[in-house]
Design an enzyme around this catalytic site. Structure first.
Site, PDB file in Angstrom:
ATOM      1  N   ALA A  41      13.027   9.608  49.367  1.00 23.53           N
ATOM      2  CA  ALA A  41      13.910   8.476  49.090  1.00 23.53           C
ATOM      3  C   ALA A  41      14.599   8.603  47.734  1.00 23.53           C
ATOM      4  O   ALA A  41      15.824   8.489  47.631  1.00 23.53           O
ATOM      5  CB  ALA A  41      13.103   7.187  49.159  1.00 23.53           C
TER       6      ALA A  41
ATOM      7  N   LYS B  58      14.131  18.708  54.792  1.00 23.97           N
ATOM      8  CA  LYS B  58      14.940  17.747  54.047  1.00 23.97           C
ATOM      9  C   LYS B  58      15.965  18.426  53.137  1.00 23.97           C
ATOM     10  O   LYS B  58      17.091  17.938  52.992  1.00 23.97           O
ATOM     11  CB  LYS B  58      14.027  16.834  53.233  1.00 23.97           C
ATOM     12  CG  LYS B  58      13.210  15.901  54.111  1.00 23.97           C
ATOM     13  CD  LYS B  58      12.331  14.987  53.284  1.00 23.97           C
ATOM     14  CE  LYS B  58      11.546  14.053  54.212  1.00 23.97           C
ATOM     15  NZ  LYS B  58      10.646  13.161  53.462  1.00 23.97           N
TER      16      LYS B  58
ATOM     17  N   ASP C  68       6.549  12.721  45.070  1.00 23.78           N
ATOM     18  CA  ASP C  68       5.694  11.578  45.376  1.00 23.78           C
ATOM     19  C   ASP C  68       4.276  11.813  44.878  1.00 23.78           C
ATOM     20  O   ASP C  68       3.357  11.162  45.312  1.00 23.78           O
ATOM     21  CB  ASP C  68       5.679  11.324  46.889  1.00 23.78           C
ATOM     22  CG  ASP C  68       5.225  12.555  47.661  1.00 23.78           C
ATOM     23  OD1 ASP C  68       4.900  13.587  47.038  1.00 23.78           O
ATOM     24  OD2 ASP C  68       5.174  12.496  48.902  1.00 23.78           O
TER      25      ASP C  68
ATOM     26  N   GLU D 280       0.466  15.606  40.814  1.00 25.92           N
ATOM     27  CA  GLU D 280       0.186  17.029  40.652  1.00 25.92           C
ATOM     28  C   GLU D 280       1.480  17.788  40.321  1.00 25.92           C
ATOM     29  O   GLU D 280       1.544  18.581  39.384  1.00 25.92           O
ATOM     30  CB  GLU D 280      -0.442  17.551  41.951  1.00 25.92           C
ATOM     31  CG  GLU D 280      -0.880  18.982  41.865  1.00 25.92           C
ATOM     32  CD  GLU D 280      -1.329  19.528  43.220  1.00 25.92           C
ATOM     33  OE1 GLU D 280      -1.034  18.906  44.261  1.00 25.92           O
ATOM     34  OE2 GLU D 280      -1.970  20.587  43.223  1.00 25.92           O
TER      35      GLU D 280
ATOM     36  N   CYS E 180       3.636   5.588  49.269  1.00 25.43           N
ATOM     37  CA  CYS E 180       4.492   4.879  50.218  1.00 25.43           C
ATOM     38  C   CYS E 180       3.821   4.796  51.576  1.00 25.43           C
ATOM     39  O   CYS E 180       4.110   3.911  52.376  1.00 25.43           O
ATOM     40  CB  CYS E 180       5.817   5.599  50.349  1.00 25.43           C
ATOM     41  SG  CYS E 180       6.629   5.799  48.790  1.00 25.43           S
TER      42      CYS E 180
END
Ligand SMILES: [Zn+2]
Length: 347
Positions: free
Chosen positions: A45, A92, A136, A139, A193
């Site tokens: 996102a 993606k 996200d 690490e 998320c």
């Protein structure tokens, strides 16, 4: 089209006219953007939104790095993807590059379908003058922090979960780094998320701020860069800023220059990857998808395109990338994932 062509009529007189009219950017700033090279780490996102904004703004070269593929659950907030991308399970990075080319064919997008690791970070981020976090997970952020602090390369931290967003500019040698502020991963943001949900508006706000700070940096408006950790909650309207103008003297990364994440000693080869998925990236193992499809067909449903191979064997779904990396959905157990990989792909 190479960036040297930026002064063709379409680009400067029409496409960017409204941005050039904004005095702090102007024609000079627009040329600087056209000559800029930015890396976006992660294209979910935040990455979709920030890459979209910077591509439209005319950043000359965008390197987009992402390890994942498009799914239907992404479409609520990941603005560069559509239903067809999800149906094809396109990586993606590839889908992002195609979408950007459709609205700005005059910039260069370099998609990298890869998991950023200590082994490839220098190659993937090497030429970028600015690195934008859109991952996200902490690490990868600590890895980016180590690399950028070591290299003296600016980067921008950005995260969003639920209705909450947080962002911070890291200017090595000047401001605090990520490890100054978070010596260990913060508790509040480790929700993901997948567990807490996410509002697309929270992501878009954090991405808008990140993109704006990036533009300031790229046009040379260093004095306008924010020197705080900014967080906000778009639902409760709570907002806070913590000063980050000074590094913490005892910081392991920017103080002691002990880059443990870059050394990668403790890095696991099997990692959790969203809810109910495990990623396996133990070794580089080039895969021939046609051959693998023939081998797997007797054992389950299999299909592939140029970028990913999907193997469905209830209750598991294995997604294989050409370099041998795999994401196994349907388990959180590393041992189960490893055994499926060994059994069907190879040990
Ligand atoms: Zn530090």
């Amino acid at each position: 089209m190479p960036i040297a062509d930026y002064d063709t009529p379409m680009t400067f007189t029409e496409r960017y006219s409204r941005q050039v009219l904004f005095a702090p950017i102007g024609a000079e700033g627009q040329k600087k953007l056209a000559l800029s090279r930015v890396a976006v780490v992660g294209c979910g996102a935040t990455g979709s939104a920030v890459a979209s904004l910077l591509a439209r703004a005319g950043v000359g070269t965008l390197c987009i790095i992402d390890r994942d593929y498009v799914e239907a659950s992404n479409l609520q907030r990941q603005v560069l993807f559509d239903e067809q991308d999800a149906a094809e399970s396109l990586p993606k990075a590839i889908a992002a590059a195609r979408k950007i080319a459709a609205f700005n064919s005059e910039i260069v997008v370099e998609p990298q379908v890869a998991d950023l690791t200590p082994a490839n970070i220098a190659e993937l981020l090497g030429e970028a003058q600015l690195v934008l976090d859109a991952t996200d997970n902490f690490e990868t952020r600590y890895l980016v922090n180590d690399y950028c602090v070591e290299q003296g390369r600016p980067w921008i931290y950005a995260a969003a979960v639920g209705s909450y967003g947080v962002t911070m500019n890291i200017l090595p040698g000047e401001t605090a780094c990520l490890a100054c502020v978070f010596p260990a991963p913060p508790r509040g943001v480790v929700e993901t998320c997948d567990t807490s949900g996410i509002l697309n508006s929270a992501v878009n706000l954090v991405a808008s701020i990140e993109a704006t700070e990036a533009m300031k940096f790229l046009v040379g408006a260093q004095d306008k860069l924010r020197r705080t950790l900014l967080s906000f909650d778009v639902w409760s309207n709570e907002r806070s800023e913590i000063a980050t103008a000074k590094p913490r003297p005892d910081c392991q990364a920017c103080g002691a220059r002990d880059f443990v994440h870059l050394a990668g000693d403790a890095r696991p080869h099997i990692t959790m990857c969203g809810r109910n998925s495990v990623q396996i990236h133990e070794r580089h193992r080039p895969v021939d998808f046609a051959e693998m499809t023939a081998r797997l067909s007797p054992h389950g449903q299999v299909r592939h395109n140029d970028f990913v191979l999907k193997f469905l064997r209830e209750p598991y779904e294995l997604t294989l990338f050409p370099d041998g990396r795999a994401i196994i959905k349907g388990t959180t157990d590393a041992a189960v994932a490893r055994s499926l990989y060994a059994r069907f792909i190879g040990s």
